[in-house]
Design an enzyme around this catalytic site. Structure first.
Site, PDB file in Angstrom:
ATOM      1  N   CYS A  78      -3.847 -15.752 -38.956  1.00  0.00           N
ATOM      2  CA  CYS A  78      -2.534 -15.549 -39.560  1.00  0.00           C
ATOM      3  C   CYS A  78      -2.385 -16.432 -40.793  1.00  0.00           C
ATOM      4  O   CYS A  78      -2.573 -17.636 -40.724  1.00  0.00           O
ATOM      5  CB  CYS A  78      -1.452 -15.894 -38.541  1.00  0.00           C
ATOM      6  SG  CYS A  78       0.189 -15.858 -39.251  1.00  0.00           S
ATOM      7  N   CYS A  84       4.552 -21.844 -40.033  1.00  0.00           N
ATOM      8  CA  CYS A  84       5.497 -21.168 -39.145  1.00  0.00           C
ATOM      9  C   CYS A  84       5.864 -21.973 -37.910  1.00  0.00           C
ATOM     10  O   CYS A  84       7.033 -22.208 -37.639  1.00  0.00           O
ATOM     11  CB  CYS A  84       4.932 -19.809 -38.771  1.00  0.00           C
ATOM     12  SG  CYS A  84       5.797 -18.956 -37.455  1.00  0.00           S
ATOM     13  N   CYS A 165       3.776 -10.292 -38.342  1.00  0.00           N
ATOM     14  CA  CYS A 165       3.552 -11.364 -37.387  1.00  0.00           C
ATOM     15  C   CYS A 165       2.511 -10.864 -36.399  1.00  0.00           C
ATOM     16  O   CYS A 165       2.718  -9.854 -35.730  1.00  0.00           O
ATOM     17  CB  CYS A 165       4.856 -11.700 -36.672  1.00  0.00           C
ATOM     18  SG  CYS A 165       4.625 -12.802 -35.268  1.00  0.00           S
ATOM     19  N   GLN A 289      10.861  -9.442 -19.897  1.00  0.00           N
ATOM     20  CA  GLN A 289       9.653 -10.182 -20.285  1.00  0.00           C
ATOM     21  C   GLN A 289       9.104  -9.654 -21.613  1.00  0.00           C
ATOM     22  O   GLN A 289       9.112  -8.434 -21.829  1.00  0.00           O
ATOM     23  CB  GLN A 289       8.588 -10.033 -19.200  1.00  0.00           C
ATOM     24  CG  GLN A 289       8.980 -10.671 -17.881  1.00  0.00           C
ATOM     25  CD  GLN A 289       8.761 -12.170 -17.857  1.00  0.00           C
ATOM     26  OE1 GLN A 289       8.295 -12.766 -18.822  1.00  0.00           O
ATOM     27  NE2 GLN A 289       9.114 -12.795 -16.742  1.00  0.00           N
ATOM     28  N   TYR A 318      16.460 -16.025  -8.486  1.00  0.00           N
ATOM     29  CA  TYR A 318      16.379 -16.026  -9.957  1.00  0.00           C
ATOM     30  C   TYR A 318      15.810 -14.680 -10.416  1.00  0.00           C
ATOM     31  O   TYR A 318      14.818 -14.625 -11.138  1.00  0.00           O
ATOM     32  CB  TYR A 318      15.493 -17.162 -10.466  1.00  0.00           C
ATOM     33  CG  TYR A 318      15.817 -18.537  -9.938  1.00  0.00           C
ATOM     34  CD1 TYR A 318      16.756 -19.339 -10.577  1.00  0.00           C
ATOM     35  CD2 TYR A 318      15.174 -19.038  -8.808  1.00  0.00           C
ATOM     36  CE1 TYR A 318      17.042 -20.613 -10.106  1.00  0.00           C
ATOM     37  CE2 TYR A 318      15.455 -20.311  -8.329  1.00  0.00           C
ATOM     38  CZ  TYR A 318      16.393 -21.100  -8.971  1.00  0.00           C
ATOM     39  OH  TYR A 318      16.653 -22.352  -8.500  1.00  0.00           O
ATOM     40  N   ASP A 387      11.521 -17.456  -9.154  1.00  0.00           N
ATOM     41  CA  ASP A 387      11.056 -17.398 -10.552  1.00  0.00           C
ATOM     42  C   ASP A 387      12.099 -18.120 -11.407  1.00  0.00           C
ATOM     43  O   ASP A 387      12.821 -17.491 -12.181  1.00  0.00           O
ATOM     44  CB  ASP A 387      10.895 -15.925 -10.970  1.00  0.00           C
ATOM     45  CG  ASP A 387      10.382 -15.768 -12.400  1.00  0.00           C
ATOM     46  OD1 ASP A 387       9.999 -16.784 -13.017  1.00  0.00           O
ATOM     47  OD2 ASP A 387      10.367 -14.623 -12.897  1.00  0.00           O
ATOM     48  N   CYS A 414       7.325 -20.858 -15.224  1.00  0.00           N
ATOM     49  CA  CYS A 414       6.980 -20.924 -16.649  1.00  0.00           C
ATOM     50  C   CYS A 414       6.822 -22.380 -17.087  1.00  0.00           C
ATOM     51  O   CYS A 414       6.663 -22.650 -18.273  1.00  0.00           O
ATOM     52  CB  CYS A 414       8.030 -20.212 -17.487  1.00  0.00           C
ATOM     53  SG  CYS A 414       9.697 -20.821 -17.223  1.00  0.00           S
TER      54      CYS A 414
HETATM   55  N1  SAH Z   1      12.494 -12.858 -12.325  1.00  0.00           N
HETATM   56  C1  SAH Z   1      13.059 -12.380 -13.571  1.00  0.00           C
HETATM   57  C2  SAH Z   1      13.769 -13.449 -14.401  1.00  0.00           C
HETATM   58  C3  SAH Z   1      13.210 -14.821 -14.419  1.00  0.00           C
HETATM   59  S1  SAH Z   1      13.928 -15.880 -15.641  1.00  0.00           S
HETATM   60  C4  SAH Z   1      11.985 -11.692 -14.394  1.00  0.00           C
HETATM   61  O1  SAH Z   1      10.796 -11.892 -14.189  1.00  0.00           O
HETATM   62  O2  SAH Z   1      12.340 -10.905 -15.262  1.00  0.00           O
HETATM   63  C5  SAH Z   1      14.950 -16.952 -14.687  1.00  0.00           C
HETATM   64  C6  SAH Z   1      16.287 -16.351 -14.345  1.00  0.00           C
HETATM   65  O3  SAH Z   1      17.028 -17.333 -13.588  1.00  0.00           O
HETATM   66  C7  SAH Z   1      17.188 -16.032 -15.533  1.00  0.00           C
HETATM   67  O4  SAH Z   1      17.543 -14.677 -15.442  1.00  0.00           O
HETATM   68  C8  SAH Z   1      18.422 -16.952 -15.362  1.00  0.00           C
HETATM   69  O5  SAH Z   1      19.611 -16.334 -15.757  1.00  0.00           O
HETATM   70  C9  SAH Z   1      18.409 -17.193 -13.881  1.00  0.00           C
HETATM   71  N2  SAH Z   1      19.080 -18.428 -13.376  1.00  0.00           N
HETATM   72  C10 SAH Z   1      19.170 -19.631 -13.959  1.00  0.00           C
HETATM   73  N3  SAH Z   1      19.772 -20.523 -13.153  1.00  0.00           N
HETATM   74  C11 SAH Z   1      20.069 -19.856 -12.003  1.00  0.00           C
HETATM   75  C12 SAH Z   1      20.691 -20.253 -10.773  1.00  0.00           C
HETATM   76  N4  SAH Z   1      21.112 -21.486 -10.562  1.00  0.00           N
HETATM   77  N5  SAH Z   1      20.818 -19.310  -9.804  1.00  0.00           N
HETATM   78  C13 SAH Z   1      20.368 -18.043  -9.999  1.00  0.00           C
HETATM   79  N6  SAH Z   1      19.781 -17.628 -11.144  1.00  0.00           N
HETATM   80  C14 SAH Z   1      19.638 -18.518 -12.134  1.00  0.00           C
END
Ligand code: SAH
Length: 458
Positions: A78, A84, A165, A289, A318, A387, A414
């Site tokens: 790039c 960047c 990009c 994602q 989550y 997650d 992550c």
């Molecule tokens: N599993 C999903 C999103 C993961 S990202 C996927 O793969 O697409 C993490 C997520 O946790 C986000 O959507 C965020 O809004 C949520 N989050 C953050 N704090 C939280 C909490 N205390 N309780 C429930 N969800 C929460």
């Protein structure tokens, strides 16, 4: 050696050997135990470095000349890599990046998690690690010649124009170029963050990797969009795959991209995409994602680790828009998803309907509060999937997992540091971490996603 006095001085030239790479992608050299961080160096390399900043326990250097190069050094393809800051690792070949990410994960698990005998697999990478992002959010600025759209120069507010990009899907580049030309054609002014005036702030594009559908979002300072009809017509003409043109109004002095108000200018409110067999509706602000190809790899791994037979009750904490929940629901008796953002849960329910999935329920709330409530209602999951965001799981949530005693916990993460911290708590609560699989969702950046599986000890 005392840490108080640095063995180097500002502006001094030193010869160093790099030993390691930080999580931010800087190389680390040790001078009598004193750490010098040097962007763009690589482990194993010997280099001349100019010391640019000296702190008490560590300093920073600038790479002047590499005297012995790493076998993994690559020429960044790039042309704007240096300015960047969106990618940090293009100077490391892809094989080297995957190795580095695995090493980082296993080091953190040992150091923070005190997990010494966990299998950390080789990072699952992409066969073609370019052009993977399905979403671009590009700031716009005014220059003598008209509008430019691109990226913020590293550590600054200056926007640099960009044509392409290399980690974006080509369609997104095309949208940005097209909107820039159309905005220039109709003399639409860019937003000026200093004077807080002008019109166009950001161009956001979303692309359905499987469906080819495109969404264009124009983020504007006010409701007004000059020449709206012409702008819409020209976008449709130039980009036949556009299914949705949306305006979002953000009138605040902020670097948050979206404002509260979203209206459809033309077409649908949603575009669609698939991960595996599951269809998702994606709106301008839905969390989805950004690397669809690797998302499938990640979720397949989570599903494999969950070892579902069709009889299980599963909790997906989550859950966002229900991506993992719906994946799991295909193989479980029942799935409960919980997520804090109400719009995401509305999307999750819509996506369940869209796929005729009836064995998934979704709740809005903090997972650390909803899960204890589910426990009090007698819900006893066989598998719990979490997650969480970068800060990891809430203590109360981990305690509830330990009380619920599922056979298996699948942890999608992550952030390796909070993963390690949380695994330690679960280990102390009776679980054994079986294996950890790093997945490269963001090639050429320092990010690494992981899936870990834990089993209840007998
Ligand atoms: N599993 C999903 C999103 C993961 S990202 C996927 O793969 O697409 C993490 C997520 O946790 C986000 O959507 C965020 O809004 C949520 N989050 C953050 N704090 C939280 C909490 N205390 N309780 C429930 N969800 C929460």
């Amino acid at each position: 050696m005392s840490k108080a006095k640095a063995p180097v001085q500002k502006n001094e030239m030193v010869d160093v050997v790099f030993e390691d790479l930080t999580h931010e992608g800087a190389a680390v050299a040790k001078i009598d135990g004193y750490a010098l961080f040097v962007p763009k160096g690589l482990p194993g390399e010997r280099a001349k470095v100019k010391v640019v900043k000296v702190n008490k326990g560590y300093g920073f250097g600038r790479l002047i000349e590499i005297t012995e190069s790493s076998e993994h050094r690559a020429t960044p393809p790039c042309p704007i890599f240096e300015q960047c800051g969106g990618c940090q690792l293009q100077h490391l070949d892809y094989e080297g990046q995957l190795k580095q990410k695995r090493k980082q994960v296993s080091n953190v698990l040992e150091r923070i998690g005190k997990l010494e005998d966990v299998t950390v697999h080789e990072t699952l990478g992409m066969s073609d690690p370019w052009r993977y992002r399905n979403k671009a959010q590009v700031p716009v600025a005014e220059r003598e010649g008209g509008l430019v759209a691109g990226f913020y120069q590293e550590r600054s507010h200056r926007i640099i124009d960009m044509e392409s990009c290399l980690i974006q899907q080509e369609e997104n580049d095309q949208v940005v170029q097209t909107v820039k030309a159309i905005a220039n054609r109709y003399h639409i002014r860019a937003y000026d963050e200093q004077k807080h005036r002008g019109t166009l702030r950001h161009v956001v594009t979303r692309y359905g990797h499987k469906t080819g559908e495109l969404m264009v979002v124009l983020v504007t300072k006010g409701k007004e969009l000059p020449n709206k009809k012409n702008v819409i017509n020209d976008i449709r003409q130039a980009l036949p795959n556009v299914k949705s043109i949306v305006q979002n109004v953000n009138n605040k002095r902020t670097n948050v991209i979206f404002g509260e108000e979203t209206t459809v200018l033309w077409g649908e409110e949603y575009i669609y995409d698939y991960i595996g067999e599951i269809k998702f509706a994606i709106s301008a602000r839905s969390f989805y994602q950004v690397n669809p190809e690797q998302t499938k790899v990640l979720y397949d791994k989570a599903l494999e680790y969950a070892k579902l037979t069709g009889k299980e009750t599963v909790i997906d904490a989550y859950c966002g828009i229900g991506t993992i929940s719906l994946f799991l629901a295909q193989r479980a008796r029942h799935v409960y998803g919980v997520e804090i953002v109400p719009e995401a849960i509305a999307d999750a329910k819509r996506n369940a309907k869209l796929n005729h999935i009836e064995n998934a329920d979704f709740a809005v709330g903090e997972a650390e509060k909803v899960m204890p409530w589910w426990y009090s209602q007698g819900i006893r999951p066989d598998v719990i999937v979490v997650d969480p965001p970068r800060k990891g799981c809430d203590e109360a949530l981990l305690e509830t997992i330990i009380k619920m005693k599922p056979e298996r916990v699948v942890y999608v993460s992550c952030n390796p540091a909070t993963l390690a911290r949380d695994l330690k708590v679960l280990e102390e609560g009776g679980y054994k971490t079986k294996e950890v699989q790093p997945v490269d969702m963001f090639p050429h950046t320092t990010h690494v996603e992981n899936v870990a599986v834990l089993e209840l000890r007998n």
